[in-house]
Design a protein around this motif. Structure first.
Motif, PDB file in Angstrom:
ATOM      1  N   SER A  67      -8.404  -2.966   2.789  1.00 53.52           N
ATOM      2  CA  SER A  67      -9.582  -2.142   2.915  1.00 53.52           C
ATOM      3  C   SER A  67      -9.287  -0.431   4.162  1.00 53.52           C
ATOM      4  CB  SER A  67     -11.134  -2.478   3.113  1.00 53.52           C
ATOM      5  OG  SER A  67     -10.619  -2.857   4.287  1.00 53.52           O
ATOM      6  N   PHE A  68     -10.091   0.615   3.380  1.00 54.70           N
ATOM      7  CA  PHE A  68      -9.859   1.915   4.813  1.00 54.70           C
ATOM      8  C   PHE A  68     -11.755   1.687   5.420  1.00 54.70           C
ATOM      9  CE2 PHE A  68      -6.172   2.653   2.408  1.00 54.70           C
ATOM     10  CZ  PHE A  68      -5.512   2.772   2.620  1.00 54.70           C
ATOM     11  N   GLY A  69     -11.480   1.736   6.307  1.00 54.47           N
ATOM     12  CA  GLY A  69     -12.990   1.568   6.508  1.00 54.47           C
ATOM     13  C   GLY A  69     -14.013   0.550   5.761  1.00 54.47           C
ATOM     14  N   GLY A  70     -14.945   1.001   4.834  1.00 60.20           N
ATOM     15  CA  GLY A  70     -15.890   0.494   4.556  1.00 60.20           C
ATOM     16  C   GLY A  70     -15.149   0.737   1.905  1.00 60.20           C
ATOM     17  N   VAL A  71     -14.031   1.066   2.141  1.00 58.32           N
ATOM     18  CA  VAL A  71     -13.171   1.309   1.021  1.00 58.32           C
ATOM     19  C   VAL A  71     -12.095   0.021   0.959  1.00 58.32           C
ATOM     20  CG1 VAL A  71     -12.241   2.806  -0.479  1.00 58.32           C
ATOM     21  CG2 VAL A  71     -13.754   3.883   0.891  1.00 58.32           C
ATOM     22  N   ASN A  72     -12.699  -0.783  -0.359  1.00 54.07           N
ATOM     23  CA  ASN A  72     -11.752  -1.871  -0.778  1.00 54.07           C
ATOM     24  C   ASN A  72     -10.572  -1.140  -1.774  1.00 54.07           C
ATOM     25  OD1 ASN A  72     -13.000  -3.804   0.658  1.00 54.07           O
ATOM     26  ND2 ASN A  72     -13.459  -4.299  -0.791  1.00 54.07           N
ATOM     27  N   ALA A  73      -9.630  -0.974  -0.464  1.00 53.83           N
ATOM     28  CA  ALA A  73      -8.479   0.277  -1.660  1.00 53.83           C
ATOM     29  C   ALA A  73      -7.610  -0.120  -2.714  1.00 53.83           C
ATOM     30  CB  ALA A  73      -7.634   0.826  -1.023  1.00 53.83           C
ATOM     31  N   ILE A  74      -7.521  -1.810  -2.504  1.00 53.42           N
ATOM     32  CA  ILE A  74      -6.701  -2.859  -2.978  1.00 53.42           C
ATOM     33  C   ILE A  74      -8.177  -3.762  -2.886  1.00 53.42           C
ATOM     34  CG2 ILE A  74      -5.015  -4.594  -2.983  1.00 53.42           C
ATOM     35  CD1 ILE A  74      -4.554  -1.770  -4.777  1.00 53.42           C
TER      36      ILE A  74
ATOM     37  N   GLY B  44      -5.021   4.911 -13.787  1.00 51.81           N
ATOM     38  CA  GLY B  44      -6.035   4.481 -14.102  1.00 51.81           C
ATOM     39  C   GLY B  44      -6.183   5.514 -13.149  1.00 51.81           C
ATOM     40  N   PRO B  45      -7.908   5.857 -12.622  1.00 53.96           N
ATOM     41  CA  PRO B  45      -8.409   7.148 -12.534  1.00 53.96           C
ATOM     42  C   PRO B  45      -7.722   7.205 -10.531  1.00 53.96           C
ATOM     43  CG  PRO B  45     -10.441   5.819 -13.348  1.00 53.96           C
ATOM     44  CD  PRO B  45      -9.317   4.715 -13.171  1.00 53.96           C
ATOM     45  N   ASN B  46      -7.922   8.692 -10.581  1.00 53.42           N
ATOM     46  CA  ASN B  46      -7.557   8.502  -8.862  1.00 53.42           C
ATOM     47  C   ASN B  46      -9.195   7.569  -7.691  1.00 53.42           C
ATOM     48  OD1 ASN B  46      -5.758  10.546  -9.086  1.00 53.42           O
ATOM     49  ND2 ASN B  46      -7.379  12.336  -9.398  1.00 53.42           N
ATOM     50  N   GLY B  47      -7.435   7.416  -6.994  1.00 58.54           N
ATOM     51  CA  GLY B  47      -8.894   6.576  -6.141  1.00 58.54           C
ATOM     52  C   GLY B  47      -8.656   5.361  -6.533  1.00 58.54           C
ATOM     53  N   ALA B  48      -7.530   4.686  -7.852  1.00 61.78           N
ATOM     54  CA  ALA B  48      -8.076   3.271  -7.795  1.00 61.78           C
ATOM     55  C   ALA B  48      -7.295   2.473  -6.989  1.00 61.78           C
ATOM     56  CB  ALA B  48      -7.486   2.815  -9.552  1.00 61.78           C
ATOM     57  N   GLY B  49      -6.448   2.788  -6.333  1.00 61.36           N
ATOM     58  CA  GLY B  49      -5.401   2.402  -5.321  1.00 61.36           C
ATOM     59  C   GLY B  49      -4.286   1.888  -6.112  1.00 61.36           C
ATOM     60  N   LYS B  50      -3.309   3.294  -6.701  1.00 57.43           N
ATOM     61  CA  LYS B  50      -2.012   2.755  -7.292  1.00 57.43           C
ATOM     62  C   LYS B  50      -1.418   3.243  -6.207  1.00 57.43           C
ATOM     63  CE  LYS B  50      -2.958   6.787 -10.140  1.00 57.43           C
ATOM     64  NZ  LYS B  50      -4.221   6.289  -9.499  1.00 57.43           N
ATOM     65  N   THR B  51      -1.232   4.704  -5.204  1.00 53.95           N
ATOM     66  CA  THR B  51      -0.460   4.372  -4.656  1.00 53.95           C
ATOM     67  C   THR B  51      -0.330   3.386  -2.919  1.00 53.95           C
ATOM     68  OG1 THR B  51      -0.162   6.723  -5.301  1.00 53.95           O
ATOM     69  CG2 THR B  51       0.129   6.302  -2.524  1.00 53.95           C
ATOM     70  N   THR B  52      -1.661   3.464  -3.099  1.00 53.85           N
ATOM     71  CA  THR B  52      -1.921   2.397  -1.773  1.00 53.85           C
ATOM     72  C   THR B  52      -1.500   1.074  -2.171  1.00 53.85           C
ATOM     73  OG1 THR B  52      -4.031   3.091  -1.330  1.00 53.85           O
ATOM     74  CG2 THR B  52      -3.705   0.743  -0.600  1.00 53.85           C
ATOM     75  N   LEU B  53      -1.336   0.817  -3.689  1.00 54.94           N
ATOM     76  CA  LEU B  53      -0.513  -0.652  -3.730  1.00 54.94           C
ATOM     77  C   LEU B  53       1.048  -0.208  -3.754  1.00 54.94           C
ATOM     78  CD1 LEU B  53      -0.508  -4.028  -5.748  1.00 54.94           C
ATOM     79  CD2 LEU B  53      -0.198  -1.968  -7.300  1.00 54.94           C
TER      80      LEU B  53
ATOM     81  N   VAL C 126       4.532   0.296   3.844  1.00 52.26           N
ATOM     82  CA  VAL C 126       3.657   1.316   4.710  1.00 52.26           C
ATOM     83  C   VAL C 126       3.116   0.933   5.209  1.00 52.26           C
ATOM     84  CG1 VAL C 126       3.176   3.820   4.216  1.00 52.26           C
ATOM     85  CG2 VAL C 126       5.120   2.606   3.502  1.00 52.26           C
ATOM     86  N   TYR C 127       1.621  -0.073   4.655  1.00 54.51           N
ATOM     87  CA  TYR C 127       0.851  -0.354   5.164  1.00 54.51           C
ATOM     88  C   TYR C 127       1.056  -2.277   5.102  1.00 54.51           C
ATOM     89  CZ  TYR C 127      -1.249   4.070   3.803  1.00 54.51           C
ATOM     90  OH  TYR C 127      -2.236   4.527   3.973  1.00 54.51           O
ATOM     91  N   VAL C 128       0.136  -2.734   6.026  1.00 53.16           N
ATOM     92  CA  VAL C 128       0.551  -4.392   6.224  1.00 53.16           C
ATOM     93  C   VAL C 128      -1.150  -4.952   5.185  1.00 53.16           C
ATOM     94  CG1 VAL C 128       0.104  -5.856   7.221  1.00 53.16           C
ATOM     95  CG2 VAL C 128       1.455  -4.282   7.942  1.00 53.16           C
TER      96      VAL C 128
ATOM     97  N   PHE D 280       7.698   9.277  -4.042  1.00 54.03           N
ATOM     98  CA  PHE D 280       6.408   9.729  -3.367  1.00 54.03           C
ATOM     99  C   PHE D 280       5.939  10.360  -4.201  1.00 54.03           C
ATOM    100  CE2 PHE D 280       8.761   8.371   0.217  1.00 54.03           C
ATOM    101  CZ  PHE D 280       7.623   7.038   0.741  1.00 54.03           C
ATOM    102  N   GLN D 281       4.355  10.487  -4.666  1.00 56.31           N
ATOM    103  CA  GLN D 281       3.569  11.266  -5.034  1.00 56.31           C
ATOM    104  C   GLN D 281       4.089  12.977  -4.443  1.00 56.31           C
ATOM    105  OE1 GLN D 281      -0.149  10.187  -5.107  1.00 56.31           O
ATOM    106  NE2 GLN D 281      -0.675  11.700  -6.016  1.00 56.31           N
ATOM    107  N   ASN D 282       4.232  12.620  -3.218  1.00 55.80           N
ATOM    108  CA  ASN D 282       4.456  14.199  -2.351  1.00 55.80           C
ATOM    109  C   ASN D 282       5.947  14.505  -2.076  1.00 55.80           C
ATOM    110  OD1 ASN D 282       1.628  14.968  -2.441  1.00 55.80           O
ATOM    111  ND2 ASN D 282       1.545  14.363  -0.875  1.00 55.80           N
TER     112      ASN D 282
END
Ligand code: ADP
Ligand code: MG
Length: 256
Positions: free
Chosen positions: A12-19, A36-45, A52-54, A84-86
């Protein structure tokens, strides 16, 4: 043995459960897509899988080994590669030098090379230079080997990034929106390239919004919504799934 397995994964990022309590399995061989929609968590996965993230909770198993929290270069050496997306291209450098520097950044270097080291990498040994040229030909950039990246069209730069990700000879390649910004002809060529990569024995996981591309190349599609698994299946199953139509594809999705 599955190639990649994610179990009860959370970030989660702050209060958002990205995954959010996500479990999924990637079997070796076929072409997988994650949609899935934008913000669904694809890049975070992808960021979790590539170190990149733990994760705050859960497991990521690559060939049955726990990899959560391992460093990106360790994972690259184990056989995980991504784009990468960018765009992540070194400008002011030739196409082939991008591959040669990428080989080192992705494998045995733990920090950005100093300018001196960078020069020695670029001079390189002939074997690496030859391998890099082969890779450029493989992705259809045979005409750009010595070209300066500043002068290359966007579609060619996207392929260059794919070639660089293949330089570490990965077992699995994660592609984050490779068709974004491409024209239809370039997207058609990308379709062929993805199939060629898969045929060479690399398991491909594609995150993509271009549904024509996704439906055309994928053997297995995973749908995410709000960090959760919405459903998974074949292209046919996904395009007719009422939940996917409601959450993402819309009614016209049936005709894809
Ligand atoms: N570094 C970050 N800091 C804060 N929130 C983030 C960060 N990365 C992603 N998010 C949030 O996590 C959610 C998933 O984002 P992302 O993985 O980029 O989605 P997708 O790739 O499916 O469009 C979104 O709500 C996004 O705003
Ligand atoms: Mg994304």
């Amino acid at each position: 043995m599955s190639l990649l397995k994610v179990q009860s994964l959370n970030l989660s990022f702050g209060g958002v459960n990205a995954i959010d309590a996500l479990s999924l399995t990637i079997e070796p061989g076929p072409i997988h897509s994650i949609i899935g929609p934008n913000g669904a968590g694809k890049t975070t996965l992808f960021n979790l899988i590539t170190g990149v993230y733990v994760p705050s909770d859960g497991q990521i198993l690559f060939e049955d080994k726990e990899i959560a929290g391992k460093k990106p270069w360790t994972l690259a050496a184990m056989g995980l590669a991504r784009t990468f997306q960018n765009l992540q291209i070194f400008f002011n450098m030739t196409a082939i030098d991008n591959i040669m520097v990428g080989m080192h950044l992705n494998s045995d270097t733990r920090f950005l090379p100093s300018l001196l080291r960078l020069k020695s990498i670029i001079r390189g040994d002939n074997e690496n230079r030859e391998k890099s040229a082969e890779l450029l030909k493989f992705v259809g950039l045979g005409d750009y080997i010595g070209a300066d990246t500043d002068s290359m069209p966007y579609g060619a730069l996207k392929r260059l990034e794919i070639a660089r990700s293949l330089a570490t000879q990965p077992k699995i390649l994660l592609l984050d929106e490779p068709a974004a910004g491409l024209n239809p002809a370039e997207t058609g060529e990308l379709d062929g390239l993805i199939q060629k990569i898969a045929a060479s024995g690399v398991t491909v996981v594609l995150v993509e919004h271009d549904m024509k591309l996704v439906m055309g190349v994928s053997d297995h599609i995973i749908v995410l919504e709000s960090g959760k698994l919405l459903c998974e299946g074949s292209a046919d199953e996904i395009r007719h799934n009422p939940d996917v139509i409601a959450a993402y594809l819309g009614e016209s999705g049936r005709n894809l």
